[in-house]
Design an enzyme around this catalytic site. Structure first.
Site, PDB file in Angstrom:
ATOM      1  CG  HIS A  69       0.390  -3.279  -1.882  1.00  0.00           C
ATOM      2  ND1 HIS A  69      -0.969  -3.179  -1.729  1.00  0.00           N
ATOM      3  CD2 HIS A  69       0.807  -2.028  -2.188  1.00  0.00           C
ATOM      4  CE1 HIS A  69      -1.367  -1.935  -1.945  1.00  0.00           C
ATOM      5  NE2 HIS A  69      -0.311  -1.205  -2.229  1.00  0.00           N
TER       6      HIS A  69
HETATM    7  O1  RIB Z   1      -0.620  -2.738  -6.695  1.00  0.00           O
HETATM    8  C1  RIB Z   1       0.433  -2.965  -5.785  1.00  0.00           C
HETATM    9  C2  RIB Z   1       1.563  -3.666  -6.462  1.00  0.00           C
HETATM   10  O2  RIB Z   1       2.058  -2.857  -7.518  1.00  0.00           O
HETATM   11  C3  RIB Z   1       2.771  -3.891  -5.525  1.00  0.00           C
HETATM   12  O3  RIB Z   1       3.460  -5.048  -5.936  1.00  0.00           O
HETATM   13  C4  RIB Z   1       3.615  -2.688  -5.769  1.00  0.00           C
HETATM   14  O4  RIB Z   1       5.005  -2.932  -5.531  1.00  0.00           O
HETATM   15  C5  RIB Z   1       3.394  -2.463  -7.239  1.00  0.00           C
HETATM   16  O5  RIB Z   1       4.288  -3.331  -7.946  1.00  0.00           O
END
Ligand code: RIB
Ligand code: CA
Length: 312
Positions: free
Chosen positions: A241
């Site tokens: 992500h």
């Molecule tokens: O939903 C994904 C996000 O939430 C990413 O930033 C992961 O590190 C968590 O913080």
């Protein structure tokens, strides 16, 4: 001239890969890293951020502790995804580098006042508490922010912490609503695009075999981190992500999306934390974000491989 950025983060294995990518890229000048409560509590996220800069051989990059809870809600964490430490997957030594005495929010305010207006990009990859708190404490800095490139939200992919909401937005929806209403140019990397940024077994093996310490660290983290998404979504790998934010800054042509209106739900009985993305432009609400939906996955992982190999 390198692009100046501040990374606001809740490490988190994927945050760690994003930070390594940034520190490996001389197109970027990381002015500082501000930790926020999110995946795990603040005491842990600021420790993790210090471990990461030390792993990268960059103790010169200052790490600050920011807000330990959302603006007006109790903290929700994600140990079920990231493990108790937030960086499960490999053991890292206690860092010699200390956390800065200055509060992370004060660092954001001071830096935006000291640097040239429009020269600093904020890169939040956790809940938006620190960013919103900075804008509340010092509204004068809002017009000085070059742009915000954030990981958060979801539309076609719907939620990962509730049926409607993505974690970063869900943890502090009031903060997100204030950031999305700020008028600052926003680039949003939602689950819609990050769920395509999946590691492969071959790529993890390639990381593990790199003749440095950062490659095997990335392999260990992604091996651990992929469990949640494999079980929940049947994914074939771990979704990276947060690195998508840094990759967009480095190579925006790897991504595709639309400039649309995105509002944050803060009072829905079942939808609090939802990013209401007007992808089909059915409302008359003004566009406020570049909302990304596609990524050249092979190009992204080629960039990651090239840059992680440059680290110690
Ligand atoms: O939903 C994904 C996000 O939430 C990413 O930033 C992961 O590190 C968590 O913080
Ligand atoms: Ca994160």
């Amino acid at each position: 001239m390198a692009q100046k950025i501040i990374i606001d983060t809740d490490p988190g294995q994927d945050d760690a890969v994003a930070i390594l990518l940034a520190l490996a890229s001389n197109e970027l000048q990381v002015l500082g890293i501000t930790a926020v409560a999110g995946n795990v509590p603040l005491a842990q996220t600021q420790l993790n951020a210090r471990k990461i800069v030390e792993l990268a051989g960059r103790p010169d990059v200052p790490v600050f502790a920011g807000c330990e809870r959302p603006l007006s809600r109790n903290l929700v964490t994600a140990e079920h995804v990231h493990g108790k430490t937030g960086l499960d997957g490999i053991e890292l030594p206690e860092p010699a580098v200390q956390v800065q005495a200055e509060h992370g929010v004060d660092f954001i305010v001071r830096t935006l006042r000291e640097e040239d207006a429009g020269s600093v990009t904020l890169v939040p990859i956790g809940p938006l508490t620190n960013i919103a708190e900075a804008f509340r404490r010092a509204p004068d800095i809002i017009e000085r922010v070059q742009q915000i490139v954030l990981m958060g939200g979801a539309y076609f992919e719907v939620g990962n912490i509730t049926p409607a909401a993505e974690f970063n937005i869900y943890v502090d929806p009031e903060a997100a609503a204030e950031v999305f209403a700020s008028g600052i140019p926003l680039v949003v990397l939602p689950l819609d695009v990050t769920h395509s940024a999946l590691t492969s077994a071959d790529w993890v093996k390639h990381m593990a075999a790199l003749p440095n310490r950062c490659g095997p660290a990335v392999a260990g983290w992604t091996d651990f981190f992929e469990r949640f998404d494999k079980e929940k979504y049947g994914s074939l790998g771990a979704p990276l992500h947060d690195p998508c934010t840094i990759a967009w800054i480095l190579q925006p042509d790897l991504f595709k999306g639309r400039h649309i209106n995105v509002e944050i739900e803060t009072t829905g009985r079942f939808t609090t934390g939802m990013t209401v993305a007007d992808w089909w432009r059915v409302s008359d609400r003004a566009p406020n974000a570049l909302f990304l939906r596609e990524v050249d996955r092979d190009g992204l992982f080629a960039l990651l491989s090239d840059r992680i190999a440059r680290l110690p």
